[in-house]
Design a protein around this motif. Structure first.
Motif, PDB file in Angstrom:
ATOM      1  N   ARG A   1       0.813  -1.215   0.000  1.00  0.00           N
ATOM      2  CA  ARG A   1       0.000   0.000   0.000  1.00  0.00           C
ATOM      3  C   ARG A   1       0.850   1.272   0.000  1.00  0.00           C
ATOM      4  NH1 ARG A   1      -5.384  -0.978   1.206  1.00  0.00           N
ATOM      5  NH2 ARG A   1      -5.856  -3.111   1.892  1.00  0.00           N
ATOM      6  N   ALA A   2       2.172   1.086   0.115  1.00  0.00           N
ATOM      7  CA  ALA A   2       3.067   2.245   0.139  1.00  0.00           C
ATOM      8  C   ALA A   2       3.251   2.792  -1.277  1.00  0.00           C
ATOM      9  CB  ALA A   2       4.416   1.857   0.736  1.00  0.00           C
ATOM     10  N   SER A   3       3.376   4.098  -1.395  1.00  0.00           N
ATOM     11  CA  SER A   3       3.648   4.711  -2.692  1.00  0.00           C
ATOM     12  C   SER A   3       5.087   4.427  -3.098  1.00  0.00           C
ATOM     13  CB  SER A   3       3.424   6.224  -2.627  1.00  0.00           C
ATOM     14  OG  SER A   3       4.408   6.826  -1.791  1.00  0.00           O
ATOM     15  N   GLU A   4       5.395   4.670  -4.362  1.00  0.00           N
ATOM     16  CA  GLU A   4       6.760   4.448  -4.836  1.00  0.00           C
ATOM     17  C   GLU A   4       7.735   5.354  -4.086  1.00  0.00           C
ATOM     18  OE1 GLU A   4       9.954   2.837  -6.500  1.00  0.00           O
ATOM     19  OE2 GLU A   4       7.903   2.067  -6.617  1.00  0.00           O
ATOM     20  N   ARG A   5       7.320   6.578  -3.818  1.00  0.00           N
ATOM     21  CA  ARG A   5       8.192   7.497  -3.073  1.00  0.00           C
ATOM     22  C   ARG A   5       8.440   6.973  -1.660  1.00  0.00           C
ATOM     23  NH1 ARG A   5       7.159  13.899  -2.999  1.00  0.00           N
ATOM     24  NH2 ARG A   5       7.921  13.545  -5.132  1.00  0.00           N
ATOM     25  N   GLU A   6       7.391   6.465  -1.015  1.00  0.00           N
ATOM     26  CA  GLU A   6       7.548   5.900   0.335  1.00  0.00           C
ATOM     27  C   GLU A   6       8.473   4.688   0.306  1.00  0.00           C
ATOM     28  OE1 GLU A   6       3.277   7.008   2.440  1.00  0.00           O
ATOM     29  OE2 GLU A   6       3.393   5.299   1.060  1.00  0.00           O
ATOM     30  N   MET A   7       8.340   3.840  -0.731  1.00  0.00           N
ATOM     31  CA  MET A   7       9.195   2.659  -0.835  1.00  0.00           C
ATOM     32  C   MET A   7      10.654   3.052  -1.032  1.00  0.00           C
ATOM     33  SD  MET A   7       7.766  -0.143  -0.158  1.00  0.00           S
ATOM     34  CE  MET A   7       9.325  -0.954  -0.457  1.00  0.00           C
ATOM     35  N   ILE A   8      10.903   4.086  -1.808  1.00  0.00           N
ATOM     36  CA  ILE A   8      12.280   4.542  -1.999  1.00  0.00           C
ATOM     37  C   ILE A   8      12.886   4.964  -0.659  1.00  0.00           C
ATOM     38  CG2 ILE A   8      13.679   6.410  -2.981  1.00  0.00           C
ATOM     39  CD1 ILE A   8      11.857   6.254  -5.473  1.00  0.00           C
ATOM     40  N   GLN A   9      12.108   5.671   0.144  1.00  0.00           N
ATOM     41  CA  GLN A   9      12.601   6.101   1.448  1.00  0.00           C
ATOM     42  C   GLN A   9      12.835   4.920   2.384  1.00  0.00           C
ATOM     43  OE1 GLN A   9      13.595   9.284   2.239  1.00  0.00           O
ATOM     44  NE2 GLN A   9      13.264   9.477   0.034  1.00  0.00           N
ATOM     45  N   ILE A  10      11.935   3.933   2.333  1.00  0.00           N
ATOM     46  CA  ILE A  10      12.107   2.737   3.173  1.00  0.00           C
ATOM     47  C   ILE A  10      13.366   1.992   2.761  1.00  0.00           C
ATOM     48  CG2 ILE A  10      11.141   0.441   3.667  1.00  0.00           C
ATOM     49  CD1 ILE A  10       8.354   1.784   3.548  1.00  0.00           C
ATOM     50  N   ARG A  11      13.581   1.819   1.460  1.00  0.00           N
ATOM     51  CA  ARG A  11      14.779   1.110   0.998  1.00  0.00           C
ATOM     52  C   ARG A  11      16.046   1.881   1.363  1.00  0.00           C
ATOM     53  NH1 ARG A  11      12.103   1.021  -4.206  1.00  0.00           N
ATOM     54  NH2 ARG A  11      10.654  -0.728  -4.308  1.00  0.00           N
ATOM     55  N   ARG A  12      15.999   3.198   1.265  1.00  0.00           N
ATOM     56  CA  ARG A  12      17.191   4.009   1.542  1.00  0.00           C
ATOM     57  C   ARG A  12      17.553   4.029   3.014  1.00  0.00           C
ATOM     58  NH1 ARG A  12      16.494   9.510  -2.172  1.00  0.00           N
ATOM     59  NH2 ARG A  12      17.034   8.554  -4.188  1.00  0.00           N
ATOM     60  N   HIS A  13      16.527   4.008   3.869  1.00  0.00           N
ATOM     61  CA  HIS A  13      16.765   4.238   5.287  1.00  0.00           C
ATOM     62  C   HIS A  13      16.603   2.998   6.168  1.00  0.00           C
ATOM     63  CE1 HIS A  13      17.043   8.649   4.932  1.00  0.00           C
ATOM     64  NE2 HIS A  13      16.142   8.503   3.971  1.00  0.00           N
ATOM     65  N   LYS A  14      15.872   1.993   5.717  1.00  0.00           N
ATOM     66  CA  LYS A  14      15.559   0.865   6.596  1.00  0.00           C
ATOM     67  C   LYS A  14      15.984  -0.496   6.055  1.00  0.00           C
ATOM     68  CE  LYS A  14      11.735   3.032   9.067  1.00  0.00           C
ATOM     69  NZ  LYS A  14      10.393   2.815   9.665  1.00  0.00           N
ATOM     70  N   MET A  15      16.360  -0.570   4.779  1.00  0.00           N
ATOM     71  CA  MET A  15      16.712  -1.849   4.172  1.00  0.00           C
ATOM     72  C   MET A  15      18.140  -1.802   3.650  1.00  0.00           C
ATOM     73  SD  MET A  15      13.270  -2.815   2.002  1.00  0.00           S
ATOM     74  CE  MET A  15      11.742  -3.266   2.858  1.00  0.00           C
ATOM     75  N   GLY A  16      18.875  -2.884   3.897  1.00  0.00           N
ATOM     76  CA  GLY A  16      20.186  -3.077   3.300  1.00  0.00           C
ATOM     77  C   GLY A  16      20.126  -4.268   2.370  1.00  0.00           C
ATOM     78  N   MET A  17      20.838  -4.211   1.245  1.00  0.00           N
ATOM     79  CA  MET A  17      20.782  -5.278   0.247  1.00  0.00           C
ATOM     80  C   MET A  17      22.181  -5.600  -0.255  1.00  0.00           C
ATOM     81  SD  MET A  17      17.414  -4.074  -1.905  1.00  0.00           S
ATOM     82  CE  MET A  17      15.978  -3.441  -1.022  1.00  0.00           C
ATOM     83  N   VAL A  18      22.480  -6.901  -0.293  1.00  0.00           N
ATOM     84  CA  VAL A  18      23.745  -7.380  -0.835  1.00  0.00           C
ATOM     85  C   VAL A  18      23.426  -8.516  -1.796  1.00  0.00           C
ATOM     86  CG1 VAL A  18      26.019  -8.373  -0.338  1.00  0.00           C
ATOM     87  CG2 VAL A  18      24.940  -6.841   1.325  1.00  0.00           C
TER      88      VAL A  18
END
Length: 344
Positions: A97-114
């Motif tokens: 239900r999150a917008s694309e802008r909200e998802m970008i912020q979540i990925r930038r600030h709360k998710m790490g990916m390797v």
């Protein structure tokens, strides 16, 4: 057994079907379609009705053969791929239900990916690569470089801050990738076969390094691998996938002791039981009947205590987390486990 912790990330009945009309097809089904129905509709069932819960602070491993859907599922969890249907709850918020802008912020600030391929920026130094996510966030240079230097030291690369990726070994490059993902202090960490491109000795070293980092950081981790040996070294719990479906979610020990079906049994058949089974799983319950040679912890793997138990002429008392005696372990039980002989 691991104490129950709050659920950090969960997916509920998540589907990912590739092909035209996938959403319409799913919406028209009265019951969950099987692979034959999906294929007959000209679709690919990459993820089918997946349900998992990842607890705070645990290493949750997703594994399966190539094409089982594990990488697609992880990309659905972070919405790098849009699921066809279902719910993905991160800290009780439905990410779908999150917008694309909200998802970008979540990925930038709360998710790490390797990922398996390090994707380092070749024109940037180690320091600049690690600091890059913070630069994207708009963090001031002095602040982001100070944070990057802390993480570089944490992953064992102090002194190589000014090196470029081409000047590093494969293991060192992967450490840079890990450091970069940690720079933003993620709340959840996704790792997709991060060590599979490395030589066996370097891979083992990176697993050790990963466990060392986790002992300090206590991150919530979703880790993909197709290697069961790697999974049992790292995992608190494992989800085994086949043809896009999650077949079983359990501890490594329970996957071996109580496989959900023949596929899981075959998946785990050739794993040395001493690597997986705990003392608790093979001990004789109740206090020892006579003199003992010493104590072992109920949660220890048989592999870790085998030598001392085999060498002793007497059984060992088994103690739980509180120090209470809960059973005994003798040479016969250890040997039976080592050779794969069932209890008589």
């Amino acid at each position: 057994m691991m104490q129950e912790k709050p659920v950090k990330l969960a997916c509920r009945d998540v589907w990912k079907l590739f092909g035209e009309g996938a959403e319409r097809f799913l919406a028209a089904q009265a019951t969950a379609p099987g692979l034959p129905e999906i294929q007959a509709a000209g679709l690919v069932g990459a993820v089918r009705a997946a349900n998992i819960e990842v607890r705070q602070g645990e290493i949750f491993v997703i594994m399966g053969l190539s094409g089982s859907g594990k990488s697609t599922l992880v990309r659905c969890l972070s919405r790098l791929i849009e699921p066809t249907a279902g719910e993905i709850l991160f800290e009780d918020t439905d990410l779908l239900r999150a917008s694309e802008r909200e998802m970008i912020q979540i990925r930038r600030h709360k998710m790490g990916m390797v990922f398996q391929h390090f994707a380092l920026l070749p024109h940037l130094t180690v320091l600049q690569n690690v600091a890059f996510p913070l630069e994207v966030q708009g963090v001031a240079r002095t602040t982001r470089e100070a944070r990057a230097l802390e993480i570089i030291e944490l992953v064992g690369l102090k002194g190589r801050e000014a090196y470029y990726p081409r000047e590093l070994s494969g293991g060192q490059q992967q450490r840079v990738g890990i450091a970069r993902s940690l720079a933003v202090e993620p709340e959840i960490w996704f790792l997709d076969e991060p060590f599979s491109a490395l030589d066996p000795l370097i891979r083992r070293e990176m697993q050790d390094e990963f466990l060392r980092l986790q002992s300090m950081l206590q991150k919530t981790i979703v880790f993909i691998t197709h290697d069961f040996d790697e999974a049992i070294r790292l995992a608190d719990r494992i989800a085994i996938m086949k043809d896009g479906a999650v077949i079983q979610v359990d501890t490594p020990e329970q996957l071996v002791l109580a496989p959900a079906d023949d596929y899981v049994a075959e998946f785990t058949r050739h794993i040395p039981r001493a690597k997986v089974l705990s003392v608790r799983a093979v001990m004789q319950p109740g206090p020892p009947g006579g003199e003992v040679a010493g104590q072992v912890a109920a949660g220890d793997r048989i592999e870790a205590v085998a030598d001392q138990v085999e060498a002793a002429g007497k059984p060992f008392a088994v103690v739980d987390e509180t120090g209470a005696v809960v059973g005994s372990l003798d040479r016969r039980a250890v040997i039976d486990t080592l050779i794969g002989r069932e209890k008589g």
